[in-house]
Design a protein around this motif. Structure first.
Motif, PDB file in Angstrom:
ATOM      1  N   ARG A   1       2.743   7.118  -2.197  1.00 35.56           N
ATOM      2  CA  ARG A   1       1.863   7.449  -3.323  1.00 35.56           C
ATOM      3  C   ARG A   1       2.649   8.127  -4.437  1.00 35.56           C
ATOM      4  O   ARG A   1       2.491   7.801  -5.619  1.00 35.56           O
ATOM      5  N   ALA A   2       3.495   9.060  -4.053  1.00 33.00           N
ATOM      6  CA  ALA A   2       4.312   9.741  -5.052  1.00 33.00           C
ATOM      7  C   ALA A   2       5.277   8.780  -5.728  1.00 33.00           C
ATOM      8  O   ALA A   2       5.669   8.992  -6.888  1.00 33.00           O
ATOM      9  N   GLY A   3       5.647   7.721  -5.030  1.00 38.00           N
ATOM     10  CA  GLY A   3       6.575   6.743  -5.584  1.00 38.00           C
ATOM     11  C   GLY A   3       5.921   5.687  -6.445  1.00 38.00           C
ATOM     12  O   GLY A   3       6.583   4.730  -6.866  1.00 38.00           O
ATOM     13  N   GLY A   4       4.635   5.820  -6.703  1.00 38.03           N
ATOM     14  CA  GLY A   4       3.968   4.904  -7.618  1.00 38.03           C
ATOM     15  C   GLY A   4       3.141   3.824  -6.963  1.00 38.03           C
ATOM     16  O   GLY A   4       2.743   2.861  -7.630  1.00 38.03           O
ATOM     17  N   ALA A   5       2.857   3.967  -5.678  1.00 41.34           N
ATOM     18  CA  ALA A   5       2.061   2.953  -4.979  1.00 41.34           C
ATOM     19  C   ALA A   5       0.575   3.296  -5.036  1.00 41.34           C
ATOM     20  O   ALA A   5       0.191   4.464  -5.117  1.00 41.34           O
ATOM     21  N   LEU A   6      -0.234   2.281  -4.968  1.00 47.66           N
ATOM     22  CA  LEU A   6      -1.678   2.432  -4.838  1.00 47.66           C
ATOM     23  C   LEU A   6      -2.031   2.162  -3.384  1.00 47.66           C
ATOM     24  O   LEU A   6      -1.665   1.115  -2.834  1.00 47.66           O
ATOM     25  N   VAL A   7      -2.725   3.117  -2.743  1.00 46.19           N
ATOM     26  CA  VAL A   7      -2.969   3.039  -1.303  1.00 46.19           C
ATOM     27  C   VAL A   7      -4.472   3.031  -1.034  1.00 46.19           C
ATOM     28  O   VAL A   7      -5.187   3.962  -1.407  1.00 46.19           O
ATOM     29  N   PHE A   8      -4.946   1.952  -0.393  1.00 46.34           N
ATOM     30  CA  PHE A   8      -6.326   1.860   0.073  1.00 46.34           C
ATOM     31  C   PHE A   8      -6.305   2.038   1.589  1.00 46.34           C
ATOM     32  O   PHE A   8      -5.754   1.193   2.304  1.00 46.34           O
ATOM     33  N   PRO A   9      -6.896   3.116   2.096  1.00 44.61           N
ATOM     34  CA  PRO A   9      -6.792   3.401   3.532  1.00 44.61           C
ATOM     35  C   PRO A   9      -7.646   2.460   4.368  1.00 44.61           C
ATOM     36  O   PRO A   9      -8.589   1.842   3.858  1.00 44.61           O
ATOM     37  N   PRO A  10      -7.347   2.351   5.660  1.00 49.57           N
ATOM     38  CA  PRO A  10      -8.234   1.606   6.556  1.00 49.57           C
ATOM     39  C   PRO A  10      -9.627   2.232   6.562  1.00 49.57           C
ATOM     40  O   PRO A  10      -9.780   3.446   6.376  1.00 49.57           O
ATOM     41  N   ILE A  11     -10.646   1.410   6.771  1.00 54.24           N
ATOM     42  CA  ILE A  11     -12.028   1.886   6.826  1.00 54.24           C
ATOM     43  C   ILE A  11     -12.444   1.956   8.295  1.00 54.24           C
ATOM     44  O   ILE A  11     -12.543   0.922   8.965  1.00 54.24           O
ATOM     45  N   PRO A  12     -12.666   3.154   8.829  1.00 56.62           N
ATOM     46  CA  PRO A  12     -13.003   3.256  10.254  1.00 56.62           C
ATOM     47  C   PRO A  12     -14.409   2.732  10.542  1.00 56.62           C
ATOM     48  O   PRO A  12     -15.302   2.772   9.690  1.00 56.62           O
ATOM     49  N   GLY A  13     -14.589   2.233  11.751  1.00 57.97           N
ATOM     50  CA  GLY A  13     -15.911   1.864  12.230  1.00 57.97           C
ATOM     51  C   GLY A  13     -16.407   0.494  11.847  1.00 57.97           C
ATOM     52  O   GLY A  13     -17.530   0.121  12.208  1.00 57.97           O
ATOM     53  N   LEU A  14     -15.615  -0.299  11.137  1.00 56.22           N
ATOM     54  CA  LEU A  14     -16.054  -1.638  10.748  1.00 56.22           C
ATOM     55  C   LEU A  14     -15.764  -2.651  11.857  1.00 56.22           C
ATOM     56  O   LEU A  14     -14.727  -2.558  12.527  1.00 56.22           O
ATOM     57  N   PRO A  15     -16.614  -3.665  12.039  1.00 54.56           N
ATOM     58  CA  PRO A  15     -16.317  -4.717  13.010  1.00 54.56           C
ATOM     59  C   PRO A  15     -15.434  -5.819  12.443  1.00 54.56           C
ATOM     60  O   PRO A  15     -15.272  -6.868  13.049  1.00 54.56           O
ATOM     61  N   PHE A  16     -14.874  -5.616  11.253  1.00 51.33           N
ATOM     62  CA  PHE A  16     -13.990  -6.591  10.612  1.00 51.33           C
ATOM     63  C   PHE A  16     -13.007  -5.827   9.744  1.00 51.33           C
ATOM     64  O   PHE A  16     -13.193  -4.636   9.455  1.00 51.33           O
TER      65      PHE A  16
END
Length: 383
Positions: free
Chosen positions: A78-93
């Protein structure tokens, strides 16, 4: 495991380029070895054991979609300029998935615990519940998932000559019409075409079965049809219906490739296990248009009801207006069905009159006539 919030500043827009997508750990290792992940999109890769690589690699303008990382690595990228979308817990997909589904993935747990425990069934129930709730976050996740599936489908079909096979879901195993659709799928695959269907039961399953049988001797399909006829329909038991298909696959592994494009919108209709690559969508409109748009070698319409009629005219519209370029072949099968029972053919012919698409439509009596008719129309389009 870190829960990472996206950067406040999005990276500059980039041209969509599959060469910059990383969808496996092997691809990640290869690119990271260069010292730069700049501008890459990393989709749903477990990077827990790649902390050192992440700490020492340039991540400017990269995007991490659903990747698991250690907290130190997440903070650094993130500090290096990346955009991070975290995993979404609890999804069946996985909304960020980098590839198409396979039958084994969607039907995981079928043999031991039955269909209701499978990822496919759980995703359907999640979809129904969240749709009734009107949850905007769930709606966003469905859209992200469907876009990721479309991206994976484009990658898979790049350079392929795809023929769509449409037909009713109610067609039962053990019938002559089911066997005919299976023979058609086998013939089209042997002719070097990629069969794509709506991915469900009935005529769709039969065409995918035929494609699966294509590399084997002709008797393999006859034996498969006999075995499947013992469970003719997915009601009353999806479990038994699907297990019969997996029995065929287990007896004769390594069948021919084809594509199924089903939807959880019609989740009461399970996907079939003979499509080797499955692009399953939440939004049916995206699924329908995507299937027809990717059928660049033409579309075959077997007898069906409302859904198949809709597909005929969904496909006729861009042919009429030329919105996808030159018209693509359309072959309707069963003269009595399409002229008397559901007279779509007279309307289609009237629409096509005096337009280029008139040379790209055909009506035949049986599936045995389809390959020749399709080849004739394709040759005319190429002339």
């Amino acid at each position: 495991m870190a829960v990472v919030q996206p950067n406040s500043q999005p990276p500059a827009p980039r041209r969509r380029d599959h060469d910059h997508e990383i969808e496996s750990l092997e691809e990640f290792d290869r690119v990271a070895a260069s010292g730069s992940l700049a501008g890459h999109r990393i989709q749903s890769v477990d990077l827990t054991d790649r902390t050192f690589a992440l700490l020492s690699t340039d991540t400017t303008d990269s995007v991490f979609l659903g990747c698991v990382m250690e907290p130190d690595a997440a903070a650094k990228v993130r500090a290096g300029g990346a955009l991070v979308f975290p995993p979404i817990p609890g999804l069946p997909f996985d909304p960020y998935r980098g590839g198409l589904y396979g039958p084994d993935e969607l039907f995981e747990g079928l043999v031991d615990s039955g269909y209701e425990t499978t990822p496919d069934a759980r995703a359907y129930h999640w979809c129904r519940q969240t749709a009734s709730d009107g949850d905007i976050f769930a709606s966003m996740l469905r859209s992200i998932h469907d876009d990721a599936v479309s991206d994976a489908l484009d990658e898979h079909l790049a350079g392929a000559q795809v023929v769509g096979v449409m037909g009713g879901h109610a067609l039962e195993r053990g019938t002559a019409a089911y066997a005919g659709a299976a023979r058609l799928g086998r013939r089209l695959t042997r002719d070097g075409l990629t069969v794509a269907t709506g991915g469900g039961p009935g005529a769709m399953e039969a065409a995918n079965l035929g494609a699966y049988a294509a590399p084997f001797e002709d008797g393999m399909l006859d034996a498969a049809l006999a075995l499947l006829s013992k469970t003719p329909h997915f009601t009353p038991s999806v479990t038994e219906w699907a297990r019969a298909a997996f029995d065929v696959r287990r007896d004769r592994p390594g069948g021919g490739a084809s594509v199924g494009i089903p939807t959880w919108f019609y989740g009461h209709e399970p996907p079939n296990a003979f499509a080797t690559h499955i692009a399953k969508y939440f939004v049916n409109a995206v699924r329908e248009d995507g299937l027809l748009a990717r059928s660049n070698a033409g579309v075959v319409f077997l007898p069906g009801a409302a859904g198949t009629v809709q597909e005929i005219f969904d496909n006729a519209t861009p042919n009429y207006y030329g919105s996808r370029g030159e018209p693509r072949p359309m072959v309707l099968v069963d003269r009595a069905h399409w002229t008397e029972e559901l007279p779509a053919w007279p309307l289609l012919r009237a629409l096509a009159a005096d337009r280029p698409m008139a040379a790209q439509i055909a009506l035949v009596d049986s599936v045995d006539e389809v390959p020749e008719a399709l080849a004739r129309l394709r040759a005319g389009a190429a002339a």
